[in-house]
Design a protein around this motif. Structure first.
Motif, PDB file in Angstrom:
ATOM      1  N   ILE A   4       7.093   6.079  11.726  1.00 29.25           N
ATOM      2  CA  ILE A   4       5.772   6.335  12.335  1.00 29.25           C
ATOM      3  C   ILE A   4       5.481   5.385  13.486  1.00 29.25           C
ATOM      4  O   ILE A   4       4.769   5.735  14.412  1.00 29.25           O
ATOM      5  CB  ILE A   4       4.621   6.279  11.291  1.00 29.25           C
ATOM      6  N   TYR A  24      -4.919   1.221  16.551  1.00 32.76           N
ATOM      7  CA  TYR A  24      -5.769   1.033  15.378  1.00 32.76           C
ATOM      8  C   TYR A  24      -5.007   1.432  14.130  1.00 32.76           C
ATOM      9  O   TYR A  24      -4.223   2.395  14.141  1.00 32.76           O
ATOM     10  CB  TYR A  24      -7.035   1.898  15.486  1.00 32.76           C
ATOM     11  N   ASP A  25      -5.264   0.702  13.053  1.00 29.70           N
ATOM     12  CA  ASP A  25      -4.714   1.061  11.744  1.00 29.70           C
ATOM     13  C   ASP A  25      -5.409   2.347  11.251  1.00 29.70           C
ATOM     14  O   ASP A  25      -6.624   2.490  11.355  1.00 29.70           O
ATOM     15  CB  ASP A  25      -4.953  -0.094  10.757  1.00 29.70           C
ATOM     16  N   LYS A  26      -4.614   3.268  10.703  1.00 28.72           N
ATOM     17  CA  LYS A  26      -5.153   4.555  10.237  1.00 28.72           C
ATOM     18  C   LYS A  26      -5.981   4.398   8.959  1.00 28.72           C
ATOM     19  O   LYS A  26      -6.826   5.239   8.648  1.00 28.72           O
ATOM     20  CB  LYS A  26      -3.971   5.504   9.977  1.00 28.72           C
ATOM     21  N   PHE A  27      -5.722   3.339   8.219  1.00 25.92           N
ATOM     22  CA  PHE A  27      -6.447   3.095   6.962  1.00 25.92           C
ATOM     23  C   PHE A  27      -7.032   1.677   7.026  1.00 25.92           C
ATOM     24  O   PHE A  27      -6.576   0.765   6.322  1.00 25.92           O
ATOM     25  CB  PHE A  27      -5.499   3.241   5.764  1.00 25.92           C
ATOM     26  N   HIS A  33      -9.658  -2.714  12.710  1.00 29.09           N
ATOM     27  CA  HIS A  33      -8.345  -3.207  12.243  1.00 29.09           C
ATOM     28  C   HIS A  33      -7.238  -2.710  13.194  1.00 29.09           C
ATOM     29  O   HIS A  33      -7.022  -1.518  13.334  1.00 29.09           O
ATOM     30  CB  HIS A  33      -8.126  -2.692  10.820  1.00 29.09           C
ATOM     31  N   LEU A  35      -3.148  -2.985  14.739  1.00 27.85           N
ATOM     32  CA  LEU A  35      -1.750  -3.344  14.472  1.00 27.85           C
ATOM     33  C   LEU A  35      -1.053  -3.588  15.804  1.00 27.85           C
ATOM     34  O   LEU A  35      -1.164  -2.773  16.723  1.00 27.85           O
ATOM     35  CB  LEU A  35      -1.036  -2.216  13.731  1.00 27.85           C
ATOM     36  N   GLY A  87       4.492  -7.064   0.147  1.00 30.93           N
ATOM     37  CA  GLY A  87       3.540  -5.978   0.359  1.00 30.93           C
ATOM     38  C   GLY A  87       3.825  -5.087   1.548  1.00 30.93           C
ATOM     39  O   GLY A  87       3.045  -4.172   1.829  1.00 30.93           O
ATOM     40  N   THR A  89       4.872  -2.093   3.638  1.00 24.19           N
ATOM     41  CA  THR A  89       5.112  -0.690   3.301  1.00 24.19           C
ATOM     42  C   THR A  89       5.746   0.080   4.448  1.00 24.19           C
ATOM     43  O   THR A  89       6.465   1.057   4.212  1.00 24.19           O
ATOM     44  CB  THR A  89       3.794   0.023   2.914  1.00 24.19           C
ATOM     45  N   VAL A  90       5.473  -0.325   5.680  1.00 26.53           N
ATOM     46  CA  VAL A  90       6.098   0.319   6.840  1.00 26.53           C
ATOM     47  C   VAL A  90       7.152  -0.650   7.369  1.00 26.53           C
ATOM     48  O   VAL A  90       6.829  -1.769   7.795  1.00 26.53           O
ATOM     49  CB  VAL A  90       5.060   0.646   7.929  1.00 26.53           C
ATOM     50  N   HIS A  94       4.951  -5.100  12.154  1.00 22.40           N
ATOM     51  CA  HIS A  94       3.601  -4.957  12.717  1.00 22.40           C
ATOM     52  C   HIS A  94       2.792  -6.169  12.294  1.00 22.40           C
ATOM     53  O   HIS A  94       2.945  -6.682  11.189  1.00 22.40           O
ATOM     54  CB  HIS A  94       2.943  -3.659  12.252  1.00 22.40           C
ATOM     55  N   HIS A  96      -0.998  -7.494  11.657  1.00 20.98           N
ATOM     56  CA  HIS A  96      -2.363  -7.031  11.408  1.00 20.98           C
ATOM     57  C   HIS A  96      -3.351  -7.984  12.087  1.00 20.98           C
ATOM     58  O   HIS A  96      -3.262  -9.210  11.918  1.00 20.98           O
ATOM     59  CB  HIS A  96      -2.668  -7.042   9.906  1.00 20.98           C
TER      60      HIS A  96
END
Ligand code: 5GP
Ligand code: ZN
Length: 124
Positions: A4, A24-27, A33, A35, A87, A89-90, A94, A96
């Motif tokens: 992604i 922007y972070d999707k969640f 927030h 990235l 932690g 996940t992608v 990136h 934060h």
């Protein structure tokens, strides 16, 4: 292999330079927030070149200034999850950038220290 963060539409970019982009972070953890993502696909922060770190640093500052103008946050958390145990996940690096607002949690003391319970009490 699909990723992604390798396939971000140009319209989604908040800022960019030759080696990195910001979106922007999707969640989002909080409003605003962001990235910061190197253009090259690799997972581990410690595999970044000095040039990529410099490019990421540039976008961190530029998006921080944008967020200050738009949202007037009272602070920020900057963080990187390195590896699934930490932690992540992608599996495309990136960074934060999370704006913080007074009162957004009851007791902010400790910030990123709260990723797990302390080994020893954090007290004065
Ligand atoms: P990690 O847990 O790997 O450090 O963070 C991955 C981040 O990517 C999470 O904050 C998550 O909300 C964000 N994310 C996951 N999928 C997408 C997506 O498709 N677009 C964007 N912009 N962010 C995503
Ligand atoms: Zn990728």
């Amino acid at each position: 292999m699909s990723c992604i963060f390798c396939d971000i539409p140009t319209a989604k970019l908040l800022a960019e330079n030759t080696l990195a982009v910001a979106i922007y972070d999707k969640f989002p953890v909080n409003k605003g927030h962001v990235l910061i993502i190197p253009r090259r696909h690799f997972a581990d922060f410690f595999d970044a070149t000095r040039e990529e770190i410099s490019a990421i640093y540039d976008l961190l500052h530029r998006t921080k200034t944008m967020l200050e103008t738009e949202l007037k946050p009272d602070g920020f958390n900057v963080g990187i999850n390195v590896g699934q145990t930490a932690g992540q996940t992608v599996m495309h690096l990136h960074v934060h950038l999370i704006p913080r607002f007074k009162g957004d949690v009851e007791n902010p003391r400790g910030g990123v220290r709260k990723i797990k319970p302390n080994l020893v009490p954090y007290e004065e």
